[in-house]
Design a protein around this motif. Structure first.
Motif, PDB file in Angstrom:
ATOM      1  N   MET A  75      11.705 -24.635  45.271  1.00 38.13           N
ATOM      2  CA  MET A  75      12.846 -24.227  44.458  1.00 38.13           C
ATOM      3  C   MET A  75      12.745 -22.738  44.165  1.00 38.13           C
ATOM      4  O   MET A  75      11.694 -22.132  44.388  1.00 38.13           O
ATOM      5  CB  MET A  75      12.893 -25.011  43.148  1.00 38.13           C
ATOM      6  CG  MET A  75      11.750 -24.686  42.201  1.00 38.13           C
ATOM      7  SD  MET A  75      11.594 -25.824  40.824  1.00 38.13           S
ATOM      8  CE  MET A  75      10.726 -27.153  41.619  1.00 38.13           C
ATOM      9  N   ASP A  79      14.878 -21.507  38.730  1.00 40.58           N
ATOM     10  CA  ASP A  79      15.083 -22.945  38.572  1.00 40.58           C
ATOM     11  C   ASP A  79      13.818 -23.627  38.054  1.00 40.58           C
ATOM     12  O   ASP A  79      13.896 -24.538  37.227  1.00 40.58           O
ATOM     13  CB  ASP A  79      15.529 -23.583  39.898  1.00 40.58           C
ATOM     14  CG  ASP A  79      16.950 -23.215  40.270  1.00 40.58           C
ATOM     15  OD1 ASP A  79      17.720 -22.771  39.385  1.00 40.58           O
ATOM     16  OD2 ASP A  79      17.308 -23.367  41.457  1.00 40.58           O
ATOM     17  N   ALA A  93      19.891 -31.031  39.841  1.00 42.30           N
ATOM     18  CA  ALA A  93      19.411 -29.966  40.728  1.00 42.30           C
ATOM     19  C   ALA A  93      18.914 -30.544  42.055  1.00 42.30           C
ATOM     20  O   ALA A  93      19.147 -29.959  43.110  1.00 42.30           O
ATOM     21  CB  ALA A  93      18.307 -29.174  40.044  1.00 42.30           C
ATOM     22  N   ARG A  98      19.230 -27.790  45.003  1.00 39.76           N
ATOM     23  CA  ARG A  98      18.571 -26.623  44.408  1.00 39.76           C
ATOM     24  C   ARG A  98      17.060 -26.824  44.338  1.00 39.76           C
ATOM     25  O   ARG A  98      16.306 -25.862  44.376  1.00 39.76           O
ATOM     26  CB  ARG A  98      19.114 -26.360  43.008  1.00 39.76           C
ATOM     27  CG  ARG A  98      20.500 -25.761  43.021  1.00 39.76           C
ATOM     28  CD  ARG A  98      21.073 -25.613  41.647  1.00 39.76           C
ATOM     29  NE  ARG A  98      20.340 -24.667  40.810  1.00 39.76           N
ATOM     30  CZ  ARG A  98      20.687 -24.402  39.558  1.00 39.76           C
ATOM     31  NH1 ARG A  98      21.730 -24.995  39.004  1.00 39.76           N
ATOM     32  NH2 ARG A  98      19.990 -23.536  38.865  1.00 39.76           N
TER      33      ARG A  98
END
Length: 115
Positions: A75, A79, A93, A98
């Motif tokens: 990631m 994040d 996410a 992500r």
């Protein structure tokens, strides 16, 4: 953009949170597995072991993971920091791409209790 130091601190905080967990979450945190976290925007990998309810980072090195850990995360640094601070929902996410989490199916079932 988060720094390497901020990412390391986020992993330490995650480890502390896991150590203090109870019930099913504590049982999931008790896995003994190799782990890597590739911070994509910094192109750095933190590698170590999840054991005893903690994440122990043994190495930090440039680039992608050198070895295939049993639990693999990837990631952006922002994040990672936001996830640990509670500002980013893991499921959202992960579903949007992500955050990447790779592990065996059995480990994923255990890890879902942490999330």
């Amino acid at each position: 953009m988060a720094t390497i130091e901020q990412c390391r601190a986020a992993l330490e905080k995650l480890s502390d949170n896991m150590q203090g967990a109870e019930g099913d979450v504590r049982a999931a945190a008790a896995l003994d597995r190799s782990v890597s976290c590739h911070v994509t925007d910094l192109d750095v990998t933190f590698a170590g072991r999840m054991t005893g309810g903690r994440i122990q980072v043994d190495e930090t090195y440039p680039g992608a993971p050198r070895e295939r850990a049993r639990i693999r995360l990837a990631m952006a640094g922002d994040d990672l920091v936001s996830l640990v601070d509670g500002g980013l929902n893991f499921a959202t996410a992960w579903g949007s791409g992500r955050i990447r989490l790779e592990a065996s199916l059995l480990d994923l079932f255990q890890l879902r209790k942490l999330l």
